[in-house]
Design an enzyme around this catalytic site. Structure first.
Site, PDB file in Angstrom:
ATOM      1  N   GLY A 183     -10.716  -4.202   8.283  1.00 48.40           N
ATOM      2  CA  GLY A 183     -11.440  -3.745   9.469  1.00 48.40           C
ATOM      3  C   GLY A 183     -11.174  -4.661  10.654  1.00 48.40           C
ATOM      4  O   GLY A 183     -10.300  -5.515  10.609  1.00 48.40           O
ATOM      5  N   HIS A 239      -3.496  -1.560  27.309  1.00 50.61           N
ATOM      6  CA  HIS A 239      -4.426  -0.579  26.785  1.00 50.61           C
ATOM      7  C   HIS A 239      -4.819   0.418  27.866  1.00 50.61           C
ATOM      8  O   HIS A 239      -4.822   0.103  29.042  1.00 50.61           O
ATOM      9  CB  HIS A 239      -5.667  -1.261  26.235  1.00 50.61           C
ATOM     10  CG  HIS A 239      -5.436  -1.827  24.864  1.00 50.61           C
ATOM     11  ND1 HIS A 239      -6.143  -2.882  24.340  1.00 50.61           N
ATOM     12  CD2 HIS A 239      -4.536  -1.472  23.909  1.00 50.61           C
ATOM     13  CE1 HIS A 239      -5.705  -3.166  23.129  1.00 50.61           C
ATOM     14  NE2 HIS A 239      -4.716  -2.328  22.846  1.00 50.61           N
ATOM     15  N   GLY A 247      12.356 -14.188  22.031  1.00 44.95           N
ATOM     16  CA  GLY A 247      11.492 -14.829  21.010  1.00 44.95           C
ATOM     17  C   GLY A 247      10.503 -13.850  20.423  1.00 44.95           C
ATOM     18  O   GLY A 247      10.849 -12.741  20.009  1.00 44.95           O
ATOM     19  N   HIS A 258       1.109   2.949  18.443  1.00 46.31           N
ATOM     20  CA  HIS A 258       0.301   2.224  19.456  1.00 46.31           C
ATOM     21  C   HIS A 258       0.902   0.849  19.721  1.00 46.31           C
ATOM     22  O   HIS A 258       1.146   0.454  20.865  1.00 46.31           O
ATOM     23  CB  HIS A 258      -1.142   2.096  18.956  1.00 46.31           C
ATOM     24  CG  HIS A 258      -2.030   1.254  19.816  1.00 46.31           C
ATOM     25  ND1 HIS A 258      -2.902   1.793  20.729  1.00 46.31           N
ATOM     26  CD2 HIS A 258      -2.162  -0.098  19.930  1.00 46.31           C
ATOM     27  CE1 HIS A 258      -3.544   0.808  21.364  1.00 46.31           C
ATOM     28  NE2 HIS A 258      -3.106  -0.354  20.895  1.00 46.31           N
ATOM     29  N   GLU A 259       1.180   0.083  18.642  1.00 47.40           N
ATOM     30  CA  GLU A 259       1.693  -1.285  18.826  1.00 47.40           C
ATOM     31  C   GLU A 259       3.060  -1.272  19.495  1.00 47.40           C
ATOM     32  O   GLU A 259       3.363  -2.143  20.316  1.00 47.40           O
ATOM     33  CB  GLU A 259       1.744  -2.013  17.481  1.00 47.40           C
ATOM     34  CG  GLU A 259       0.397  -2.184  16.807  1.00 47.40           C
ATOM     35  CD  GLU A 259      -0.649  -2.830  17.717  1.00 47.40           C
ATOM     36  OE1 GLU A 259      -1.844  -2.504  17.577  1.00 47.40           O
ATOM     37  OE2 GLU A 259      -0.277  -3.636  18.602  1.00 47.40           O
ATOM     38  N   ASP A 303      15.246  -7.282  18.708  1.00 44.15           N
ATOM     39  CA  ASP A 303      14.297  -7.396  19.833  1.00 44.15           C
ATOM     40  C   ASP A 303      12.872  -7.280  19.307  1.00 44.15           C
ATOM     41  O   ASP A 303      11.981  -8.042  19.692  1.00 44.15           O
ATOM     42  CB  ASP A 303      14.567  -6.276  20.851  1.00 44.15           C
ATOM     43  CG  ASP A 303      15.973  -6.389  21.442  1.00 44.15           C
ATOM     44  OD1 ASP A 303      16.354  -7.527  21.813  1.00 44.15           O
ATOM     45  OD2 ASP A 303      16.681  -5.362  21.479  1.00 44.15           O
ATOM     46  N   HIS A 348       2.894  -1.429  23.086  1.00 45.00           N
ATOM     47  CA  HIS A 348       2.804  -2.816  23.609  1.00 45.00           C
ATOM     48  C   HIS A 348       4.171  -3.467  23.590  1.00 45.00           C
ATOM     49  O   HIS A 348       4.546  -4.136  24.562  1.00 45.00           O
ATOM     50  CB  HIS A 348       1.848  -3.636  22.742  1.00 45.00           C
ATOM     51  CG  HIS A 348       0.412  -3.232  22.827  1.00 45.00           C
ATOM     52  ND1 HIS A 348      -0.194  -2.926  24.016  1.00 45.00           N
ATOM     53  CD2 HIS A 348      -0.528  -3.054  21.866  1.00 45.00           C
ATOM     54  CE1 HIS A 348      -1.466  -2.609  23.787  1.00 45.00           C
ATOM     55  NE2 HIS A 348      -1.688  -2.674  22.490  1.00 45.00           N
ATOM     56  N   ASP A 406     -19.721  35.937  12.538  1.00 44.00           N
ATOM     57  CA  ASP A 406     -19.625  35.760  13.991  1.00 44.00           C
ATOM     58  C   ASP A 406     -20.370  34.522  14.470  1.00 44.00           C
ATOM     59  O   ASP A 406     -19.889  33.803  15.355  1.00 44.00           O
ATOM     60  CB  ASP A 406     -20.225  36.975  14.729  1.00 44.00           C
ATOM     61  CG  ASP A 406     -19.434  38.251  14.422  1.00 44.00           C
ATOM     62  OD1 ASP A 406     -18.236  38.117  14.074  1.00 44.00           O
ATOM     63  OD2 ASP A 406     -20.010  39.353  14.487  1.00 44.00           O
ATOM     64  N   ASP A 411       0.832  -1.222   0.000  1.00 46.71           N
ATOM     65  CA  ASP A 411       0.000   0.000   0.000  1.00 46.71           C
ATOM     66  C   ASP A 411       0.856   1.257   0.000  1.00 46.71           C
ATOM     67  O   ASP A 411       0.377   2.342  -0.348  1.00 46.71           O
ATOM     68  CB  ASP A 411      -0.886   0.040   1.259  1.00 46.71           C
ATOM     69  CG  ASP A 411      -1.722  -1.229   1.384  1.00 46.71           C
ATOM     70  OD1 ASP A 411      -1.854  -1.926   0.355  1.00 46.71           O
ATOM     71  OD2 ASP A 411      -2.223  -1.506   2.473  1.00 46.71           O
ATOM     72  N   GLY A 425      -9.102 -10.076   8.199  1.00 49.46           N
ATOM     73  CA  GLY A 425      -9.549  -9.386   6.982  1.00 49.46           C
ATOM     74  C   GLY A 425      -9.704  -7.895   7.242  1.00 49.46           C
ATOM     75  O   GLY A 425      -9.334  -7.405   8.312  1.00 49.46           O
TER      76      GLY A 425
END
Lengths: 80, 404
Positions: free
Chosen positions: B79, B131, B91, B121-122, B59, B125, B316, B25, B77
């Site tokens: 969404g 979260h 690991g 975001h990931e 890492d 983690h 206004d 993409d 899939g």
């Protein structure tokens, strides 16, 4: 808007999967009582509603379902 | 914020990462830039340093995959689940996986997911954060499209990561503005700052922080614009939104960018035409039309399109009368009447506000129609006017809607 019965069943299955993925909902395979399952599910819905600051009703209402359908991260929101 | 059970974290400050593959993409360079920027968010508030490896075991291994991809959490899939990542450990620990069935993009659009935002975001983690239920935090589990040009971590995210790793050793490394503008959207106003695309040194100037949101019951609270929206009332001031819902007693606090990331803050006016589920926002000599979250294409448009003379450069306030299908636009001590059916300004306008609305002898900052009344806001006061008789009924504080 009024919900079509088949749609409702679909919604419940979607919600159950969501709660299994992100809120540690475990379906007890041997539970004979449908009401028991719905009760436990309502608990989990309450947990999810509380997490997202929705009105905590335990009911799979429109706002709750809309939130469940938002694109999101695959990590659970709560862990046992 | 939250962490994983037992709060796993990297026991070192030098953490490595490797990008195993790419999404078709985006250009590879854009993928690398998005991920590097995501790491920089976290390194700027912790002692952590991230080094990219081009081979072997790192890492944090980053990859794109669809459906089943070798761990117990298959993707679903388009969404639904967009990505996931593992807490720090050896690991698979720290690894971040992105669902290739999504449409990844470097922009903030409503048809794709911004890779920088999801990666940031990931990586939270990957560094040990769980979260957060704080709306607007990066670690909030639901994706929210937002403006990423000067993106800054929410305080909740900073508190969380510093609970694991502490603050940065030296003064925070500020994100350089070396990247070309990431969002050349057509929706920016002529005044939008233009970013240079040449590499700049890190400057000491911290990006200016928007003023903090005034308290709900601040007696001096004023508003830029007010509108209804699908039964709710939205009050705007700067980038902040106060949201009053008929279903909840509490006032919800949001920002404009959390609903409409590409709209600029600081509206002049806003009104809803409920029959068409459309809200119009005005700023300077431009206006936008939105329906829920989505911004109609072809906007912004010049306000002259509505029939204002060229000497009018801003308005206004605006309010739509659901009964007569007329919209009143307030500019200075005058007002115009716009017929939403014929899409044209009515003859004989502008007229003096005071001539038709008895008791309203000043400019109008914001206007609202509710319960059969108009509410004209001026400074920290609002004036309730009977719509039919156009007569002043009573004066109240502007924030009387907030259960003060």
């Amino acid at each position: 808007f009024p919900v079509v019965p088949e749609k409702e069943k679909e919604d419940i299955q979607f919600a159950q999967k969501y709660l299994e993925n992100f809120y540690d909902f475990k379906e007890e395979k041997h539970s004979l009582f449908r009401a028991q399952k719905l009760d436990r599910m309502a608990d989990k819905i309450r947990e999810m509603q509380s997490f997202f600051g929705l009105e905590v009703t335990g009911q799979l209402n429109r706002k709750t379902l809309d939130m469940m359908k938002q694109p999101r991260c695959g990590i659970p929101d709560i862990r046992s | 914020y939250s962490t994983f059970p037992h709060s796993p974290k990297w026991k070192k400050e030098d953490v490595t990462y490797r990008i195993l593959n790419y999404t078709p993409d985006m250009l590879q360079a854009d993928v690398e830039e998005a991920i590097a920027r995501a790491f920089q968010l976290w390194s700027s508030v912790t002692p952590l340093r991230f080094t990219r490896l081009y081979g072997g075991q790192a890492d944090i291994m980053i990859s794109f995959a669809a459906g089943f991809h070798g761990d117990f959490y298959s993707f679903d899939g388009p969404g639904g689940t967009l990505a996931h990542a593992y807490p720090p450990s050896s690991g698979i620990g720290g690894d971040a996986h992105f669902d290739e069935d999504e449409n990844w993009t470097k922009f903030t659009t409503h048809s794709g997911f911004n890779l920088f935002l999801v990666a940031a975001h990931e990586l939270g983690h990957s560094l040990g954060l769980g979260h957060s239920n704080v709306f607007g935090a990066l670690m909030y589990p639901v994706y929210m499209a937002r403006d990423t040009r000067d993106y800054q971590l929410h305080q909740d995210d900073i508190d969380g990561i510093q609970a694991l790793y502490g603050p940065p050793r030296e003064s925070p490394v500020l994100p350089t503005k070396a990247f070309p503008p990431q969002e050349p959207t057509e929706l920016t106003t002529a005044e939008a700052p233009t970013e240079t695309s040449s590499r700049e040194e890190t400057t000491e100037n911290t990006p200016s922080k928007p003023p903090s949101r005034p308290e709900d019951c601040d007696p001096h609270l004023t508003f830029d614009a007010i509108t209804t929206l699908r039964g709710e009332i939205l009050f705007f001031k700067g980038s902040y939104v106060w949201r009053k819902s008929p279903y909840f007693s509490e006032i919800e606090h949001d920002t404009i960018s959390s609903f409409w990331p590409s709209l600029v803050a600081g509206f002049d006016a806003a009104y809803e035409v409920d029959k068409t589920d459309r809200v119009l926002f005005f700023k300077d000599n431009q206006y936008w039309a939105v329906s829920g979250y989505s911004i109609e294409s072809g906007f912004p448009k010049p306000i002259q399109n509505l029939g204002f003379p060229t000497n009018i450069r801003k308005i206004d306030a605006a309010v739509h009368d659901h009964n007569t299908k007329k919209t009143y636009f307030f500019v200075g001590n005058k007002y115009w009447s716009y017929n939403e059916n014929t899409k044209s300004m009515e003859r004989g306008y502008p007229r003096k506000i005071a001539a038709d609305f008895h008791g309203i002898g000043h400019t109008v900052d914001a206007a609202l129609q509710k319960n059969g009344y108009f509410y004209f806001f001026h400074g920290s006061n609002q004036y309730e006017v009977d719509i039919k008789r156009k007569k002043l009924i009573r004066t109240m504080k502007s924030n009387s809607w907030f259960n003060c």
